[in-house]
Scaffold this active site. Sequence first.
Site, PDB file in Angstrom:
ATOM      1  CB  SER A 180       6.844   2.552   7.966  1.00 57.82           C
ATOM      2  OG  SER A 180       6.186   1.492   7.307  1.00 57.82           O
ATOM      3  CE  LYS A 186       9.513   2.621  11.348  1.00 62.96           C
ATOM      4  NZ  LYS A 186      10.777   3.374  11.213  1.00 62.96           N
ATOM      5  CB  THR A 192      16.770  -3.612   4.416  1.00 58.58           C
ATOM      6  OG1 THR A 192      15.540  -3.423   5.136  1.00 58.58           O
ATOM      7  CG2 THR A 192      17.004  -2.429   3.481  1.00 58.58           C
ATOM      8  CE1 TYR A 251       9.067  -0.969  11.250  1.00 57.93           C
ATOM      9  CE2 TYR A 251       6.942  -1.005  10.126  1.00 57.93           C
ATOM     10  CZ  TYR A 251       8.295  -0.700  10.138  1.00 57.93           C
ATOM     11  OH  TYR A 251       8.861  -0.103   9.035  1.00 57.93           O
TER      12      TYR A 251
END
Length: 218
Positions: A116, A133, A164, A129
Site C-alpha cells: 500500500s 504494509k 473495495t 495497517y
Amino acid sequence: MRRALVIGNSDGIGLALTRRLLDEGWEVRGLSRSASPLSHASYSHVAGDVVTASIPSDPVDLCVYAAGVGEMLDLGDLAAQTRAIEVNLLGAARTVEAVVPAMVAAGSGHLVGLSSLADIVISADAPGYAASKAGLTAYLLGLRAALRPHGVAVTAVRFGFVDTKMAKGAAKPLMISVNEAVEVLMRGIRRRPAVISYPRRVSAAARLIRLVARTTLR
C-alpha cells in the site's frame, strides 16, 4: 499451462485477478477464509485463514498475495491492530515460506505482494495497517535482491484507495476501480518490476505526508 496461487481471493482485487488469470488460460489455486464464488475447470480453492492454514506449496509460476485487513484504531480493541499485522505481514511471510523454495528449485517464478502507499505514512488512525504494509514492502524488496540470482522475480504493488471493502476513512483521494487495479497488476505480471506505485499522484502526496509527519513528531 501456467499455474498461479492467489492468496486472499474470495472478493475484491484477488477475486477479480483470479477471474482475469482464468480468462487468460492460467490454472489457478486460491486460498481465503471464505468460500469462493468461482466455478471453473482450471480453478481449485482452499478455505482457511492465512495466519493458521497450511499454505499450498505445489510449484507455481506466479504467487500473488492479495490478503489484507485493516481497521481504524480503537484503543479498546488493540487486537484488531495485531490482526492487521498478522494477516498483512506474517501471512505473507508464511506464503513466501511455502512457495519460494519450489521457485528457487525451478530457477523461475514471480512473487507479487499487494502492499500500500500507506507503507510510508506514520498513521495514528490505523497504525497496525500502516506498519504491516511498511514491513511487507521492505520484506518484498529484500527478497527481490536475494532471489534475483536464482531466477525468481518479486514485485511490491503499492496501491492507494481501491473501491473495495478495504477502502475506509472519510477521504479516499483518487480512488480507482477494482478493474483498473487488475489492469495494473496484469502489466506488472508481464513486466515484473520491483515496485509498482499507483496512482502516481497519490504516491507523491504520501511522500509529502511522511515528511510532514516526521517533522511534527520530532
